[in-house]
Design a protein around this motif. Structure first.
Motif, PDB file in Angstrom:
ATOM      1  N   HIS A  69      37.259  35.976  52.075  1.00 49.14           N
ATOM      2  CA  HIS A  69      37.727  34.995  51.082  1.00 49.14           C
ATOM      3  C   HIS A  69      38.337  35.693  49.873  1.00 49.14           C
ATOM      4  O   HIS A  69      39.436  35.330  49.425  1.00 49.14           O
ATOM      5  CB  HIS A  69      36.550  34.129  50.645  1.00 49.14           C
ATOM      6  N   ASP A  70      37.638  36.702  49.352  1.00 50.63           N
ATOM      7  CA  ASP A  70      38.125  37.397  48.149  1.00 50.63           C
ATOM      8  C   ASP A  70      39.452  38.100  48.403  1.00 50.63           C
ATOM      9  O   ASP A  70      40.348  38.095  47.542  1.00 50.63           O
ATOM     10  CB  ASP A  70      37.086  38.414  47.670  1.00 50.63           C
ATOM     11  N   ALA A  71      39.602  38.692  49.602  1.00 49.95           N
ATOM     12  CA  ALA A  71      40.846  39.397  49.915  1.00 49.95           C
ATOM     13  C   ALA A  71      42.016  38.416  50.031  1.00 49.95           C
ATOM     14  O   ALA A  71      43.094  38.646  49.476  1.00 49.95           O
ATOM     15  CB  ALA A  71      40.684  40.191  51.205  1.00 49.95           C
ATOM     16  N   ALA A  72      41.807  37.318  50.758  1.00 50.37           N
ATOM     17  CA  ALA A  72      42.890  36.351  50.986  1.00 50.37           C
ATOM     18  C   ALA A  72      43.253  35.606  49.703  1.00 50.37           C
ATOM     19  O   ALA A  72      44.437  35.511  49.331  1.00 50.37           O
ATOM     20  CB  ALA A  72      42.489  35.364  52.077  1.00 50.37           C
ATOM     21  N   ILE A  73      42.249  35.094  49.020  1.00 51.93           N
ATOM     22  CA  ILE A  73      42.510  34.304  47.822  1.00 51.93           C
ATOM     23  C   ILE A  73      42.937  35.195  46.659  1.00 51.93           C
ATOM     24  O   ILE A  73      43.742  34.787  45.807  1.00 51.93           O
ATOM     25  CB  ILE A  73      41.278  33.454  47.442  1.00 51.93           C
ATOM     26  N   GLY A  74      42.433  36.421  46.627  1.00 52.06           N
ATOM     27  CA  GLY A  74      42.880  37.360  45.595  1.00 52.06           C
ATOM     28  C   GLY A  74      44.369  37.620  45.700  1.00 52.06           C
ATOM     29  O   GLY A  74      45.090  37.624  44.687  1.00 52.06           O
ATOM     30  N   TRP A  75      44.856  37.838  46.927  1.00 49.70           N
ATOM     31  CA  TRP A  75      46.300  38.038  47.131  1.00 49.70           C
ATOM     32  C   TRP A  75      47.057  36.774  46.741  1.00 49.70           C
ATOM     33  O   TRP A  75      48.098  36.837  46.059  1.00 49.70           O
ATOM     34  CB  TRP A  75      46.583  38.376  48.592  1.00 49.70           C
ATOM     35  N   LEU A  76      46.530  35.631  47.151  1.00 51.31           N
ATOM     36  CA  LEU A  76      47.215  34.366  46.896  1.00 51.31           C
ATOM     37  C   LEU A  76      47.344  34.096  45.397  1.00 51.31           C
ATOM     38  O   LEU A  76      48.417  33.723  44.906  1.00 51.31           O
ATOM     39  CB  LEU A  76      46.431  33.239  47.593  1.00 51.31           C
ATOM     40  N   LEU A  77      46.265  34.303  44.660  1.00 54.72           N
ATOM     41  CA  LEU A  77      46.299  34.061  43.215  1.00 54.72           C
ATOM     42  C   LEU A  77      47.266  35.010  42.504  1.00 54.72           C
ATOM     43  O   LEU A  77      47.995  34.593  41.590  1.00 54.72           O
ATOM     44  CB  LEU A  77      44.891  34.212  42.635  1.00 54.72           C
ATOM     45  N   ALA A  78      47.256  36.271  42.926  1.00 55.28           N
ATOM     46  CA  ALA A  78      48.169  37.245  42.318  1.00 55.28           C
ATOM     47  C   ALA A  78      49.622  36.860  42.584  1.00 55.28           C
ATOM     48  O   ALA A  78      50.487  36.961  41.701  1.00 55.28           O
ATOM     49  CB  ALA A  78      47.879  38.644  42.856  1.00 55.28           C
ATOM     50  N   LYS A  79      49.892  36.399  43.797  1.00 56.82           N
ATOM     51  CA  LYS A  79      51.263  36.003  44.137  1.00 56.82           C
ATOM     52  C   LYS A  79      51.666  34.731  43.388  1.00 56.82           C
ATOM     53  O   LYS A  79      52.828  34.600  42.979  1.00 56.82           O
ATOM     54  CB  LYS A  79      51.372  35.798  45.649  1.00 56.82           C
ATOM     55  N   MET A  80      50.727  33.800  43.213  1.00 58.87           N
ATOM     56  CA  MET A  80      51.026  32.585  42.447  1.00 58.87           C
ATOM     57  C   MET A  80      51.394  32.932  41.002  1.00 58.87           C
ATOM     58  O   MET A  80      52.324  32.364  40.440  1.00 58.87           O
ATOM     59  CB  MET A  80      49.813  31.651  42.470  1.00 58.87           C
ATOM     60  N   ASP A  81      50.677  33.894  40.418  1.00 62.97           N
ATOM     61  CA  ASP A  81      50.999  34.331  39.056  1.00 62.97           C
ATOM     62  C   ASP A  81      52.383  34.967  39.009  1.00 62.97           C
ATOM     63  O   ASP A  81      53.158  34.737  38.073  1.00 62.97           O
ATOM     64  CB  ASP A  81      49.954  35.345  38.567  1.00 62.97           C
ATOM     65  N   GLU A  82      52.703  35.752  40.022  1.00 68.08           N
ATOM     66  CA  GLU A  82      54.014  36.395  40.087  1.00 68.08           C
ATOM     67  C   GLU A  82      55.126  35.383  40.194  1.00 68.08           C
ATOM     68  O   GLU A  82      56.162  35.490  39.539  1.00 68.08           O
ATOM     69  CB  GLU A  82      54.038  37.362  41.279  1.00 68.08           C
ATOM     70  N   GLN A  83      54.930  34.355  41.017  1.00 69.17           N
ATOM     71  CA  GLN A  83      55.930  33.308  41.164  1.00 69.17           C
ATOM     72  C   GLN A  83      56.099  32.522  39.884  1.00 69.17           C
ATOM     73  O   GLN A  83      57.209  32.087  39.552  1.00 69.17           O
ATOM     74  CB  GLN A  83      55.533  32.376  42.332  1.00 69.17           C
ATOM     75  N   LEU A  84      55.006  32.335  39.147  1.00 68.25           N
ATOM     76  CA  LEU A  84      55.064  31.597  37.893  1.00 68.25           C
ATOM     77  C   LEU A  84      55.878  32.357  36.848  1.00 68.25           C
ATOM     78  O   LEU A  84      56.646  31.774  36.092  1.00 68.25           O
ATOM     79  CB  LEU A  84      53.645  31.355  37.374  1.00 68.25           C
ATOM     80  N   GLU A  85      55.720  33.680  36.845  1.00 66.37           N
ATOM     81  CA  GLU A  85      56.448  34.507  35.888  1.00 66.37           C
ATOM     82  C   GLU A  85      57.937  34.537  36.192  1.00 66.37           C
ATOM     83  O   GLU A  85      58.765  34.674  35.291  1.00 66.37           O
ATOM     84  CB  GLU A  85      55.884  35.932  35.906  1.00 66.37           C
ATOM     85  N   ASN A  86      58.293  34.423  37.474  1.00 64.28           N
ATOM     86  CA  ASN A  86      59.695  34.460  37.862  1.00 64.28           C
ATOM     87  C   ASN A  86      60.359  33.088  37.726  1.00 64.28           C
ATOM     88  O   ASN A  86      61.535  32.942  37.875  1.00 64.28           O
ATOM     89  CB  ASN A  86      59.829  34.970  39.303  1.00 64.28           C
TER      90      ASN A  86
END
Length: 246
Positions: free
Chosen positions: A229-246
């Motif tokens: 869970h931590d590996a999958a959701i950790g990646w997902l949250l980081a990518k969501m933040d990246e998309q928000l910044e772009n």
């Protein structure tokens, strides 16, 4: 002063979108209900969801919403998996049915009560959870989900459980990781920013690009549910933040 005309134009374009979307859905759902019982599941899935390609094309033509997808090579080709994605709007529920084929989607039970659309959706054998029965819903997810995975069908889950506005992470439950670990299949995370163009529970669609990115599979063998869970959701949250910044 300039934002109002843009919003007004977007509202008009959205109205035109729905003036085609809803009648087309009713007619096509009726057609699917009439022929669905005579088709195998694989053929039924292909026939029922071909309309989704039209929805996406019409959305681009009518509302100026384009799509950019990265990481398709990360989807396992030779085995079933659990795909977990963030939930912001209706767009991802439409799009994912064109990307993962066939699939079993996990959804709330009340969707199946929607006339025509819900009745046809029930014939695609989703896992329909009663969210008021949390313990029973988890048992249902694990039992039915494992059966679908053993039949070779990927299972698609929105761990947030409901649509969450852009910029808010929401709470991700561990059901997807638990299912994948119990079945011995990988978890594939998917992040998107569909809510920027198609806000959840919003009428207006705004022109722009929906970015979708698929992460590498998270293997479950030798891993605890928390680790998966931590590996999958950790990646997902980081990518969501990246998309928000772009």
């Amino acid at each position: 002063m300039t934002a109002q005309p843009n919003k007004a134009i977007a509202a008009i374009r959205s109205l035109i979108y729905y003036l085609v979307f809803y009648p087309f859905t009713i007619v096509y759902s009726t057609f699917c209900l009439l022929i669905g019982r005579f088709l195998s599941f694989e053929t039924r899935f292909k026939v029922f969801t071909v309309i989704n390609y039209s929805y996406i094309a019409w959305l681009r033509l009518c509302c100026g919403v384009r799509l950019d997808v990265k990481g398709l090579e990360n989807l396992p080709k030779d085995r079933a998996y659990v795909l977990v994605a963030n939930h912001q709007s209706e767009f991802e529920t439409i799009f994912l049915l064109t990307m993962v084929r066939p699939q079993c989607i996990v959804l709330k039970k009340e969707l199946l009560d929607i006339p025509f659309f819900g009745w046809a959706l029930a014939m695609l054998e989703p896992i329909a959870l009663d969210r008021s029965q949390r313990r029973g819903a988890l048992k249902q997810l694990l039992t039915q989900g494992k059966a679908r995975l053993e039949a070779g069908r990927p299972v698609v889950i929105f761990p947030q459980g409901t649509r969450v506005p852009v910029g808010e992470p929401g709470r991700f439950n561990k059901g997807g990781a638990m299912l994948a670990a119990s079945a011995g299949v990988p978890v594939v995370p998917l992040a998107h920013n569909a809510g920027t163009c198609w806000p959840g529970k919003g009428f207006i669609k705004y022109p722009g690009v929906v970015s979708v990115e698929i992460g590498e599979p998270v293997e479950t063998q030798g891993q605890s549910v928390d680790q998966v869970h931590d590996a999958a959701i950790g990646w997902l949250l980081a990518k969501m933040d990246e998309q928000l910044e772009n």
